[in-house]
Motif scaffolding. Structure first.
Motif, mmCIF file in Angstrom:
data_model
loop_
_atom_site.group_PDB
_atom_site.id
_atom_site.type_symbol
_atom_site.label_atom_id
_atom_site.label_comp_id
_atom_site.label_asym_id
_atom_site.label_seq_id
_atom_site.Cartn_x
_atom_site.Cartn_y
_atom_site.Cartn_z
ATOM 1 N N TYR A 15 0.908 -1.314 0.036
ATOM 2 C CA TYR A 15 0.117 0.006 -0.063
ATOM 3 C C TYR A 15 0.928 1.280 0.089
ATOM 4 O O TYR A 15 0.580 2.285 -0.089
ATOM 5 N N LEU A 42 -6.265 -11.120 0.678
ATOM 6 C CA LEU A 42 -6.006 -10.333 1.560
ATOM 7 C C LEU A 42 -6.066 -10.737 2.944
ATOM 8 O O LEU A 42 -6.586 -12.107 3.145
ATOM 9 N N ASP A 69 -7.824 -7.057 6.720
ATOM 10 C CA ASP A 69 -7.614 -5.812 5.942
ATOM 11 C C ASP A 69 -8.791 -5.223 5.608
ATOM 12 O O ASP A 69 -9.725 -5.843 4.962
ATOM 13 N N PHE A 102 -8.012 -2.174 1.387
ATOM 14 C CA PHE A 102 -7.577 -2.499 0.067
ATOM 15 C C PHE A 102 -8.491 -1.605 -0.774
ATOM 16 O O PHE A 102 -7.889 -1.004 -1.883
#
Length: 353
Positions: free
Chosen positions: A33, A62, A66, A69
């Motif tokens: 990220y 993921l 998470d 995203f």
């Protein structure tokens, strides 16, 4: 030879494990990220995969917790963009869980799965297509890789303990492409410590195919890797070079070029920009006879004879005092027409190619 019917032909799926924390990267959070060239690392990765027509869908796996995203890759979820929050504690576990998800979504054991690191964000679609073409008729599958060029050293306590023979050594990259029905049991047998899919396939006694990759297919691991990737992802600045064509009577020359089909834009009282099909030059109020009488411009057109026939040269001559000679073969090997504008500037207009 048996040819599978379309409904039974193997399909290709991409699987991107994206559940890691990237502690070695030193970027203050999950490296997938981290922003490079204005976008998250994984966004660049997924864009490259989306440009491969042979890929039926891309599954991003993921971590269960998470929740960010979608903020970093808005609009990914689609018919060809799948998300599963079933990542495990290791890469091998994350990939294994992703394979189970693909089966649940309709993938078949004979289908191909291309596993690709989220942090290899410099991926190009043509590299993926090269891998698919090389492996689609192979019994085992294969991976992108590069022969080792550097001298390799063994290390003990920060010092060299031995030089390793690099002959026959390759650096593994991703994607790595194997059939779902082979990769799934291979990962189950190899255990959680396996670091890439090819290793699990090798442990079953198979020999994956090595497909030449690219040195730019870099996996972002250390802080310096991000600096390299940033430079490669940033678009090169556009550079334009324009000739400044002299025109003692700017208005007269400007009208001539407009009649010839150029688009014009006045920049100030003594300067105008002229464009024709993406090409451009500057017309300047400037008068040094030796300069303008020795100034030559070159222009290529798709169809020289059609271009010449489409201009009323008699009218342009009467209105602006321009002169022109029709297309002819020149001693230097090109065929072109000669046009002399109202200021005496010579244009050689040639057939493109």
């Amino acid at each position: 030879m048996h040819i599978a019917s379309p409904e039974f032909a193997p399909r290709c799926y991409a699987l991107v494990p994206c559940a890691g924390v990237g502690e070695r990267a030193g970027v203050g959070g999950p490296k997938q990220y981290h922003r490079l060239a204005g976008r998250a690392v994984v966004a660049h990765t997924l864009e490259a995969l989306s440009k491969v027509p042979r890929i039926e869908a891309t599954l991003v796996v993921l971590a269960p917790e998470d929740r960010v995203f979608e903020e970093h890759v808005p609009g990914f979820a689609s018919e060809r963009g799948w998300i599963a929050r079933c990542g495990g504690a290791t890469r091998a576990e994350t990939v294994a869980n992703g394979l189970a998800e693909l089966l649940a979504r309709g993938a078949q054991p004979h289908d191909w799965v291309l596993v690709h690191d989220a942090a290899r964000c410099l991926l190009r679609s043509e590299w993926v297509e090269r891998l698919i073409a090389a492996c689609e008729d192979d019994e085992v599958g294969g991976l992108l890789a590069l022969p080792i060029a550097d001298t390799l050293k063994d290390e003990t306590d920060g010092r060299v303990s031995a030089t390793v023979d690099r002959r026959g050594k390759w650096a593994a990259q991703t994607p790595q492409m194997f059939r779902l029905g082979l990769l799934r049991p291979a990962l189950a047998a190899a255990g959680a410590s396996v670091t890439d899919e090819a290793s699990a396939i090798e442990a079953l006694g198979h020999s994956p195919k090595l497909v030449p990759g690219s040195i730019e297919n870099l996996k972002l691991t250390w802080p310096g890797d991000f600096e390299v990737a940033e430079r490669l992802l940033r678009p090169s600045p556009t550079v334009e070079i324009k000739a400044m064509v002299p025109a003692p009577d700017l208005e007269r020359s400007l009208a001539f070029y407009e009649a010839l089909g150029f688009e014009s834009r006045r920049l100030d009282a003594d300067l105008a920009l002229l464009r024709w099909r993406g090409a451009s030059f500057l017309l300047q109020r400037f008068d040094v006879a030796a300069h303008r009488e020795n100034f030559v411009m070159l222009m290529d057109v798709d169809d020289l004879d059609a271009w010449w026939a489409g201009v009323d040269w008699s009218d342009l001559g009467q209105r602006f005092g321009a002169r022109a000679n029709p297309p002819a073969d020149r001693p230097w090997g090109r065929r072109d027409a000669e046009v002399i504008d109202p200021a005496g500037v010579l244009w050689r207009v040639a057939q493109a190619g």
